[in-house]
Design a protein around this motif. Structure first.
Motif, mmCIF file in Angstrom:
data_model
loop_
_atom_site.group_PDB
_atom_site.id
_atom_site.type_symbol
_atom_site.label_atom_id
_atom_site.label_comp_id
_atom_site.label_asym_id
_atom_site.label_seq_id
_atom_site.Cartn_x
_atom_site.Cartn_y
_atom_site.Cartn_z
ATOM 1 N N THR A 167 0.838 -1.210 0.000
ATOM 2 C CA THR A 167 0.000 0.000 0.000
ATOM 3 C C THR A 167 0.868 1.254 0.000
ATOM 4 N N PHE A 168 1.923 1.231 0.819
ATOM 5 C CA PHE A 168 2.851 2.357 0.876
ATOM 6 C C PHE A 168 3.520 2.588 -0.475
ATOM 7 N N LEU A 169 3.963 1.510 -1.113
ATOM 8 C CA LEU A 169 4.639 1.633 -2.400
ATOM 9 C C LEU A 169 3.700 2.109 -3.503
ATOM 10 N N VAL A 170 2.456 1.664 -3.447
ATOM 11 C CA VAL A 170 1.468 2.137 -4.424
ATOM 12 C C VAL A 170 1.320 3.655 -4.322
ATOM 13 N N PHE A 171 1.112 4.148 -3.097
ATOM 14 C CA PHE A 171 0.920 5.592 -2.939
ATOM 15 C C PHE A 171 2.226 6.361 -3.105
ATOM 16 N N GLY A 172 3.362 5.717 -2.815
ATOM 17 C CA GLY A 172 4.646 6.346 -3.117
ATOM 18 C C GLY A 172 4.804 6.573 -4.605
ATOM 19 N N SER A 173 4.353 5.609 -5.406
ATOM 20 C CA SER A 173 4.392 5.747 -6.865
ATOM 21 C C SER A 173 3.400 6.799 -7.343
ATOM 22 N N VAL A 174 2.223 6.823 -6.713
ATOM 23 C CA VAL A 174 1.203 7.827 -7.041
ATOM 24 C C VAL A 174 1.763 9.231 -6.835
ATOM 25 N N ILE A 175 2.474 9.422 -5.715
ATOM 26 C CA ILE A 175 3.043 10.733 -5.399
ATOM 27 C C ILE A 175 4.038 11.177 -6.475
ATOM 28 N N GLN A 176 4.800 10.236 -7.005
ATOM 29 C CA GLN A 176 5.764 10.599 -8.048
ATOM 30 C C GLN A 176 5.056 11.116 -9.304
ATOM 31 N N LEU A 177 3.954 10.468 -9.677
ATOM 32 C CA LEU A 177 3.200 10.931 -10.860
ATOM 33 C C LEU A 177 2.605 12.312 -10.629
ATOM 34 N N ILE A 178 2.044 12.516 -9.427
ATOM 35 C CA ILE A 178 1.474 13.831 -9.099
ATOM 36 C C ILE A 178 2.570 14.895 -9.157
ATOM 37 N N ALA A 179 3.736 14.558 -8.621
ATOM 38 C CA ALA A 179 4.847 15.507 -8.601
ATOM 39 C C ALA A 179 5.322 15.834 -10.012
ATOM 40 N N CYS A 180 5.350 14.848 -10.888
ATOM 41 C CA CYS A 180 5.742 15.090 -12.282
ATOM 42 C C CYS A 180 4.823 16.124 -12.931
ATOM 43 N N ALA A 181 3.516 15.920 -12.759
ATOM 44 C CA ALA A 181 2.540 16.842 -13.352
ATOM 45 C C ALA A 181 2.647 18.228 -12.736
ATOM 46 N N SER A 182 2.863 18.261 -11.422
ATOM 47 C CA SER A 182 2.972 19.543 -10.724
ATOM 48 C C SER A 182 4.193 20.320 -11.204
ATOM 49 N N ASN A 183 5.298 19.631 -11.412
ATOM 50 C CA ASN A 183 6.538 20.308 -11.818
ATOM 51 C C ASN A 183 6.513 20.789 -13.261
ATOM 52 N N ILE A 184 6.093 19.932 -14.174
ATOM 53 C CA ILE A 184 6.126 20.301 -15.591
ATOM 54 C C ILE A 184 5.191 21.470 -15.888
ATOM 55 N N TYR A 185 4.167 21.625 -15.066
ATOM 56 C CA TYR A 185 3.208 22.727 -15.249
ATOM 57 C C TYR A 185 3.895 24.090 -15.128
ATOM 58 N N TYR A 186 4.972 24.146 -14.332
ATOM 59 C CA TYR A 186 5.666 25.416 -14.140
ATOM 60 C C TYR A 186 6.546 25.788 -15.331
ATOM 61 N N ILE A 187 6.758 24.834 -16.239
ATOM 62 C CA ILE A 187 7.463 25.127 -17.487
ATOM 63 C C ILE A 187 6.474 25.319 -18.627
ATOM 64 N N ASN A 188 5.468 24.456 -18.690
ATOM 65 C CA ASN A 188 4.485 24.495 -19.778
ATOM 66 C C ASN A 188 3.082 24.390 -19.186
ATOM 67 N N ASP A 189 2.386 25.523 -19.105
ATOM 68 C CA ASP A 189 1.029 25.523 -18.533
ATOM 69 C C ASP A 189 -0.055 25.521 -19.621
ATOM 70 N N ASN A 190 0.333 25.146 -20.831
ATOM 71 C CA ASN A 190 -0.675 25.026 -21.887
ATOM 72 C C ASN A 190 -1.595 23.828 -21.637
ATOM 73 N N LEU A 191 -1.085 22.836 -20.925
ATOM 74 C CA LEU A 191 -1.895 21.685 -20.530
ATOM 75 C C LEU A 191 -2.109 21.739 -19.026
ATOM 76 N N ASP A 192 -3.274 21.295 -18.567
ATOM 77 C CA ASP A 192 -3.518 21.264 -17.125
ATOM 78 C C ASP A 192 -2.765 20.091 -16.496
ATOM 79 N N LYS A 193 -2.700 20.086 -15.169
ATOM 80 C CA LYS A 193 -1.911 19.074 -14.460
ATOM 81 C C LYS A 193 -2.459 17.660 -14.660
ATOM 82 N N ARG A 194 -3.772 17.528 -14.785
ATOM 83 C CA ARG A 194 -4.343 16.197 -14.977
ATOM 84 C C ARG A 194 -3.901 15.600 -16.305
ATOM 85 N N THR A 195 -3.852 16.430 -17.348
ATOM 86 C CA THR A 195 -3.387 15.945 -18.654
ATOM 87 C C THR A 195 -1.922 15.536 -18.588
#
Length: 465
Positions: A137-165
């Protein structure tokens, strides 16, 4: 003499394997192995240090705004030491389990030992099931956090797409980690990952000092119990990368040398986290309470964009770190773990990525999810279960007498070791799980109420949403 003999048995399999595989290699193959085939003490250190910091580096200033500067520093030091202690306990239990099995002539050449198997071998199926539940369970949510972080970070370079995309896109990219066979093959990635977080940490420190304090900056923290314990559990999560400790040890040629690796890795990590979190909090103060990703407040320029790109690559690596143990569990469940076909194993692993991808889209709450995972999962997986398992494993006089690893002399023998274990369990259960769980869940529920599930752009500026 007996302990020396056991040590030879532990190290033997990997040393022999290296000689067999490396006896007739071309220069090209040797170069490939240099980048790809790591099992040294240094590889383990890079893996531990690289896996610890990851995206949480960006949320520690947010934690400081909740805790205040003094508490933020003290909690980092405390949990860093406690995390290193329980990593040591896990390494002791691993060596004990593996030694017992190798005395029974069990061969682990085509089998990666995992934490739940250590618990099973030493304490039985009940402990195996608990370890498997919490760890996975911990590893699943640890992996989830990495995906969320990827979307959160790239948005600060390219905000033409929303974070969910962006989460959709990076979910597909991170799925390629199914092709990395094991932690034995993360040598170059671990090294690069640590270089990337080192750059980002010092960029955050220097950029904040150059930027200076914002106008009328306030440093109110701590203001409420909820915020205080939410911040504390995020730091608990920071030093809780133990869910992959056994797999990192198993990838070593001489696993019994792991003992102090996690502590030394933690000391290095503290040289990154303490200056960066302190400097960003000094510059922006309470503004961080609504900006859980510190990069969102730093001025947009080439240095920041470089930090964002490097953290994106690092989060891809950390996703692989968190997912690889899950891949192993799944492989064992469907009985393809011992196959030598990389393609067959990669195809078998793909179903593991899909639920992680889906959860990242449902709960895109970057900072709060760290604290929630820390309080509800890390507290048991990383601190309580290893401490209790160690105490029960060596509860009998015969087990202590025949232990492969003896307690460190400076602790005063087994009594001192048990006292430290009890302190860790009681502290983490009350402060981490109790107060931390209460605060983190309240904060997490508030995020859902404010932003809703499946939100397209969590904490985006209004005109970008």
């Amino acid at each position: 003499m007996a302990s020396e003999k056991v040590e030879t048995v532990i190290a033997g399999n990997y040393v022999e394997m290296e000689r067999e595989e490396g006896s007739s290699k071309s220069t090209k193959s040797k170069f490939s192995n240099f980048l790809w085939h790591g099992g040294s003490v240094y590889d383990a250190w890079f893996s531990c240090a690289s896996n610890q910091v990851a995206q949480v580096l960006l949320t520690l200033p947010y934690s400081f705004s909740q805790l205040g500067l003094l508490s933020g520093i003290l909690f980092q030091l405390l949990y860093g030491l406690m995390g290193s202690w329980t990593a040591y306990l896990i390494s002791v239990l691993y060596v004990e389990y593996r030694t017992r099995k190798e005395r029974e002539k069990v061969d682990f050449r085509n089998h990666v030992i995992q934490w739940f198997e250590v618990l099973d071998g030493l304490l039985g199926k009940y402990w195996r099931n608990i370890g498997l539940l919490f760890n996975c369970t911990f590893l699943v949510f640890g992996s989830v956090i990495q995906l969320i972080a990827c979307a959160s970070n790239i948005y600060y370079i390219n905000d033409n797409l929303d974070k969910r995309t962006w989460t959709y896109i990076f979910g597909a990219c991170c799925a390629t980690t199914v092709f990395v066979p094991s932690f034995h093959n993360y040598r170059i990635w671990s090294f690069l990952g640590l270089m990337m977080t080192s750059y980002t940490a010092w960029y955050m420190t220097i950029a904040s000092l150059i930027h200076g304090q914002i106008e009328e900056v306030k440093h109110s923290g701590p203001t409420t119990m909820v915020l205080y314990f939410t911040g504390a559990t995020n730091i608990l999560y920071t030093f809780g990368g133990h869910a992959v400790t056994v797999e990192i040890m198993h990838a070593m040629w001489k696993p019994q040398k792991f003992k102090l690796i996690y502590l030394i890795a933690t000391l290095y990590v503290l040289t990154l986290t303490l200056p960066s979190a302190s400097a960003v909090y000094w510059a922006f103060g309470d503004l961080l309470l609504t900006h859980s990703n510190a990069l969102s407040l730093l001025p947009k320029n080439g240095y920041r964009d470089t930090a964002v790109i490097l953290m994106l690559i690092h989060q891809f690596i950390t996703f692989g770190f968190a997912c690889t143990p899950l891949y192993f569990v799944w492989e064992k469940f469907i009985r393809v773990h011992d196959t030598k076909s990389v393609l067959k194993r990669a195809l078998a692993r793909l179903p593991v990525v899909i639920p992680i991808w889906f959860l990242a889209i449902i709960f895109p709450f970057f900072g709060p999810i760290n604290s929630t995972v820390g309080s509800l999962l890390v507290s048991f997986t990383v601190y309580i279960i290893p401490s209790l398992a160690h105490m029960i494993t060596f509860s009998s006089a015969s087990a202590r007498e025949n232990a492969v690893e003896r307690p460190p002399p400076f602790l005063g023998g087994w009594v001192g070791l048990y006292c430290v274990n009890i302190f860790v369990m009681v502290w983490v259960f009350i402060v981490g799980f109790g107060f931390g769980g209460w605060a983190s869940m309240l904060n997490f529920i508030r995020q859902i109420d404010s932003f809703g599930l499946f939100t397209k752009c969590y904490q985006c500026p209004p005109h970008k949403a």
